[in-house]
Design an enzyme around this catalytic site. Structure first.
Site: not given
Length: 359
Positions: A141, A223, A226
């Site tokens: 992040k 995968k 979201k």
């Protein structure tokens, strides 16, 4: 020193036994704790994996289940205040629309229980900077949001540890991307217990029954997530039927025309078969046999129709729930009261252990 260690171990066993039985000596239920950030809608992958396992757990009366909307965690990425509030209400409504029963589970919003941040501060004092800087999610992040590498982003795992430890959690359902965070929560709990005697229950990972591994529609080697920046790669549980069809029509397949389940050689087609099977409650090989001789377009349409039919009741319940903000706030209030009653006891125990004056 050896005598002190032995005494601490004996005290730990007594504390553990005391917390595992109720006031009348009855065996306590095992506590299962799950928290989800309200950053966006949950995906089809979340639904077929995590949500299905939650609903199975809801039938297990030997366990106490706690579900949190982790709104404080969502603040590590800067968002508009309106977005944070709307996402929080939306995720709460999604929980209920999935079939989680607020009467049989504790369902609450994280920030409504101040003990989370209070315990996080105590745990911060027993967590090392080096540990936090090595966390994979912090590195990832930080790279994605280089203009906002804040302390919350680094401290995220400590708040997560507080979330878990506050409720004497036995089991934490985790995916592969969260295993490292659970491990640091365990490390912090063990470190604290080694210093002060057993204060926290050390949680274990709960690996749910394996479901279909749902991959991105645009990149079947990754995968479905979201956080995928490409919205065409994921099916959201609240997508309209028109959007679901549109996304499946654009799903990646291959240059052949044979429908067969072979994840290694035909990942795109195999992903569609896995999704179709999961939505219908069958297996991919069976669906491949029933689609023999069909074109890829027919497979995509079958998958879209099956997913739409599965998610339609969820979307309809959600649309009714999200219009009733008063009801959602009442669910959150009642859940927070139940959660706080448990959390305050653990916070008081930890505060007493480090010497904080008890009121």
């Amino acid at each position: 020193m050896r005598v002190c260690v032995l005494m601490r171990l004996r005290r730990a066993k007594v504390c553990s036994a005391a917390r595992r039985t109720g006031e009348g000596g009855e065996e306590m239920k095992k506590v299962v704790y799950s928290a989800v950030q309200p950053t966006s809608q949950l995906t089809l992958g979340n639904y077929l994996g995590a949500v299905n396992n939650w609903l199975k757990l809801q039938q297990d009366e030997s366990k106490e289940r706690i579900f949190a909307v982790a709104d404080l965690h969502s603040l590590t990425i800067r968002r508009e205040a309106r977005e944070v509030r709307e996402n929080t209400l939306s995720l709460l409504a999604q929980f209920l629309a999935f079939g989680l029963d607020e009467k049989r589970n504790i369902i609450y919003v994280q920030s409504h229980v101040p003990a989370h941040t209070q315990l996080a501060w105590i745990l911060n004092c027993y967590t090392y900077v080096g540990e936090m800087s090595r966390m994979t999610q912090f590195k990832d992040k930080s790279a994605k949001h280089a203009d906002n590498v804040n302390m919350g982003l680094m401290d995220y795992p400590v708040l997560m540890a507080a979330d878990i430890l506050l409720y004497d959690t036995d089991l934490v359902p985790v995916g592969v991307d969260q295993v490292q965070h659970l491990e640091i929560a365990r490390d912090i709990a063990i470190r604290f217990n080694n210093i002060y005697g057993e204060t926290f229950k050390v949680p274990e990972a709960l690996l749910g029954r394996a479901g279909a591994k749902i991959m991105s529609l645009t990149d079947p080697t990754a995968k479905m997530s979201k956080s995928d920046p490409n919205p065409m790669g994921r099916i959201n549980v609240l997508d309209s039927e028109a959007d679901i069809v549109k996304k499946f029509k654009r799903a990646v397949t291959d240059s052949e025309s044979v429908i067969a389940y072979d994840p290694e050689k035909k990942p795109g087609v195999s992903n569609l078969l896995a999704i179709l099977a999961a939505a219908k409650g069958t297996i991919p090989e069976q669906e491949a046999g029933e689609c023999e001789g069909l074109m890829y377009g027919h497979l995509k349409l079958r998958a879209a129709e099956a997913v739409s039919a599965m998610l339609r009741p969820v979307r309809e319940r959600y649309e009714a729930l999200i219009k009733d903000e008063g009801y959602l706030l009442e669910v959150a209030r009642e859940g927070a009261e139940k959660a706080a009653a448990i959390a305050e006891k653990t916070l008081k125990r930890a505060g007493a252990a480090v010497g904080l004056l008890q009121g």
